[in-house]
Design an enzyme around this catalytic site. Structure first.
Site, PDB file in Angstrom:
ATOM      1  N   ASP A  79       0.887  -1.385   0.181  1.00  0.00           N
ATOM      2  CA  ASP A  79       0.270   0.142  -0.099  1.00  0.00           C
ATOM      3  C   ASP A  79       0.402   1.465  -0.628  1.00  0.00           C
ATOM      4  O   ASP A  79       2.267   1.097   0.379  1.00  0.00           O
ATOM      5  CB  ASP A  79      -1.003   0.158   0.900  1.00  0.00           C
ATOM      6  CG  ASP A  79      -0.529  -0.371   2.664  1.00  0.00           C
ATOM      7  OD1 ASP A  79       0.692  -1.304   2.483  1.00  0.00           O
ATOM      8  OD2 ASP A  79      -0.521   0.979   3.461  1.00  0.00           O
ATOM      9  N   ASP A 109       8.728   4.243  -1.319  1.00  0.00           N
ATOM     10  CA  ASP A 109       7.382   3.635  -0.294  1.00  0.00           C
ATOM     11  C   ASP A 109       6.755   2.855  -0.571  1.00  0.00           C
ATOM     12  O   ASP A 109       5.924   3.532  -0.563  1.00  0.00           O
ATOM     13  CB  ASP A 109       7.866   5.050   0.729  1.00  0.00           C
ATOM     14  CG  ASP A 109       6.959   3.647   2.025  1.00  0.00           C
ATOM     15  OD1 ASP A 109       6.975   3.196   2.379  1.00  0.00           O
ATOM     16  OD2 ASP A 109       6.449   4.281   2.931  1.00  0.00           O
ATOM     17  N   GLU A 141      -0.036  -1.349   5.620  1.00  0.00           N
ATOM     18  CA  GLU A 141       1.366  -0.996   7.194  1.00  0.00           C
ATOM     19  C   GLU A 141       1.000   0.980   7.216  1.00  0.00           C
ATOM     20  O   GLU A 141       1.259   0.822   7.900  1.00  0.00           O
ATOM     21  CB  GLU A 141       2.184  -0.785   6.453  1.00  0.00           C
ATOM     22  CG  GLU A 141       3.609  -1.451   6.706  1.00  0.00           C
ATOM     23  CD  GLU A 141       4.370   0.630   6.827  1.00  0.00           C
ATOM     24  OE1 GLU A 141       4.949   0.788   7.933  1.00  0.00           O
ATOM     25  OE2 GLU A 141       4.001   1.431   6.263  1.00  0.00           O
ATOM     26  N   GLU A 142       0.460   1.414   6.122  1.00  0.00           N
ATOM     27  CA  GLU A 142       0.240   3.126   6.014  1.00  0.00           C
ATOM     28  C   GLU A 142      -0.456   3.613   6.901  1.00  0.00           C
ATOM     29  O   GLU A 142      -0.435   4.724   7.281  1.00  0.00           O
ATOM     30  CB  GLU A 142       0.008   3.315   5.221  1.00  0.00           C
ATOM     31  CG  GLU A 142       1.593   3.377   3.828  1.00  0.00           C
ATOM     32  CD  GLU A 142       3.198   3.779   4.422  1.00  0.00           C
ATOM     33  OE1 GLU A 142       2.877   4.571   5.850  1.00  0.00           O
ATOM     34  OE2 GLU A 142       3.507   4.290   3.373  1.00  0.00           O
ATOM     35  N   HIS A 362       6.554   9.762   1.291  1.00  0.00           N
ATOM     36  CA  HIS A 362       4.663  10.581   1.332  1.00  0.00           C
ATOM     37  C   HIS A 362       4.866  11.661   0.530  1.00  0.00           C
ATOM     38  O   HIS A 362       3.630  12.846   0.618  1.00  0.00           O
ATOM     39  CB  HIS A 362       4.516  10.806   3.118  1.00  0.00           C
ATOM     40  CG  HIS A 362       4.348   9.344   3.350  1.00  0.00           C
ATOM     41  ND1 HIS A 362       3.880   9.444   4.768  1.00  0.00           N
ATOM     42  CD2 HIS A 362       5.050   7.784   3.434  1.00  0.00           C
ATOM     43  CE1 HIS A 362       4.027   7.785   5.435  1.00  0.00           C
ATOM     44  NE2 HIS A 362       4.607   6.852   4.359  1.00  0.00           N
TER      45      HIS A 362
HETATM   46 ZN   LIG Z   1       6.520   2.018   4.394  1.00  0.00          ZN
END
Ligand SMILES: [Zn+2]
Length: 389
Positions: A79, A109, A141-142, A362
């Site tokens: 994700d 990421d 995960e995020e 991000h």
């Molecule tokens: Zn990550």
């Protein structure tokens, strides 16, 4: 998709494929999972889905080499964080190469690591592996390392348990053996409404919320001095209130106030300790007064998510291996949470090491350097050679 049948992609081609799936955490990731399954099948690798309760997402676990326990797992999340409100130069879900950088949501990421791991599969297959190499791809995960938990629960049951785990979060291929643990709580204070001219008949939820927040502020100040670990920035555990909501109207004693607070705990700090102290404070300094006026009043403290802090053992085999494979001799601590502690707490010692810079994670125009992907391929090539021994 015949293209996946044994097709060999470069890592960058694979990254482009993975980035093209919009796997923002609140969307489903099944398109990406199906692509990876097909790709692995094309290389003679079976994989196992662990599907979420609502059926909208899945983790994928695959083993290359001997179908046993042991060996090493390469762990990554599928994700990505949302692009909403961010100003991107080009489509975030179309990988764009420019001046040695690869731009796209998730490039750093952490689809760069997933792409490198998948690109290494044909090489892993060619080798005579004595130790298995497992792929452990998770979701959500995020939003708090959610999706990896049911997969970890199956290790040693439906899935062969690795002896150790490399979590490929972006560390610029440095070896990270410790990170802070983010923990979040919701606090709901219920008072009793009254006309504000008759304040003595009510229980002001905002007042009691501020008392609790005052206690949190004292704890925050103490944490700054308690354990100092200069490997982290900042070098102490942090605690703060991040959201607050309360009251109904200017002439009503507020019946309700809620707030959210979080800590970023250094290894060694227990979330229970923070929570117990706040509960004791509520019981001693808030609830007796509240109940004297309104028996229905209350304070509800709920832990909504916890990623444990991570600290590898000083003698950790997987940390030593990561140092050897990267040719480095120094380890680092970071302030962001990862899945490493969850694997480690389940009995699979972990290390964090992956391509890309966390500073780009991000952000708008997120990118990973092509050289980072290449460095990760060298690392995985050495890992393959290690697994033959
Ligand atoms: Zn990550």
């Amino acid at each position: 998709m015949s293209e996946a049948r044994g097709h060999t992609y470069t890592p960058v081609e694979l990254l482009a494929r993975l980035v093209a799936f919009d796997t923002t955490s609140h969307k489903n990731n099944l398109g990406l999972i199906a692509f990876v399954e097909e790709y692995l099948r094309g290389h003679g690798v079976a994989s196992h889905r662990i599907v979420s309760e609502d059926g909208q997402k899945a983790s994928l676990y695959a083993t290359i080499g001997p179908a046993d326990e042991g060996g090493i797992a390469l762990s990554g999340h599928t994700d990505v964080v949302p692009v909403d409100g961010q100003d991107w130069t080009s489509d975030p879900f179309t990988l764009r190469a420019e001046n040695g950088r690869l731009y796209g949501r998730g490039s750093a990421d952490m689809k760069g690591f997933l792409a490198a791991s998948l690109a290494a599969v044909p090489d892993f297959k060619k080798r005579k592996l004595k130790k298995p190499i497992h792929l452990a791809f998770s979701y959500d995960e995020e939003v708090g390392c959610i999706g990896v938990r049911p997969m970890i629960a199956e290790l040693g049951k439906a899935l062969p348990k690795p002896r150790m785990v490399i979590v490929g979060e972006p560390t610029s291929m440095q070896v990270v053996d410790a990170h802070k643990g983010p923990v979040r709580w919701n606090v709901n204070v219920k008072g009793r409404a009254a006309h504000s001219s008759m304040a003595h008949l009510g229980v002001n939820a905002v007042t009691y919320a501020t008392r609790l927040i005052g206690e949190l502020e004292r704890m925050e100040a103490e944490l700054k001095h308690r354990v100092i670990d200069v490997r982290f920035e900042p070098p102490y555990s942090t605690l703060q209130v991040t959201k607050i909501d309360g009251g109904t109207a200017t002439n009503i004693v507020p019946v309700h106030c809620s707030f959210v607070f979080d800590i970023r705990a250094l290894p060694g700090l227990r979330a229970d300790e923070i929570e117990d102290r706040l509960r004791r404070f509520a019981e001693m300094h808030c609830l007796p007064e509240m109940h004297a006026i309104a028996p229905e009043a209350g304070i509800d403290i709920e832990r909504v998510n916890a990623v444990p802090p991570f600290g590898a053992e000083p003698s950790s085999e997987v940390v030593a291996l990561a140092l050897k494979l990267t040719g480095q001799n120094e380890t680092f601590g970071v302030s962001y949470g990862t899945e490493a502690a969850l694997f480690q707490n389940a009995g699979a010692p972990s290390v964090v090491c992956g391509p890309g810079d966390i500073a780009q994670a991000h952000t708008a125009d997120e990118w990973i350097a092509e050289s980072e992907v290449a460095n990760c391929m060298v690392f995985l090539d050495r890992l393959g050679a290690w697994a033959e021994t």
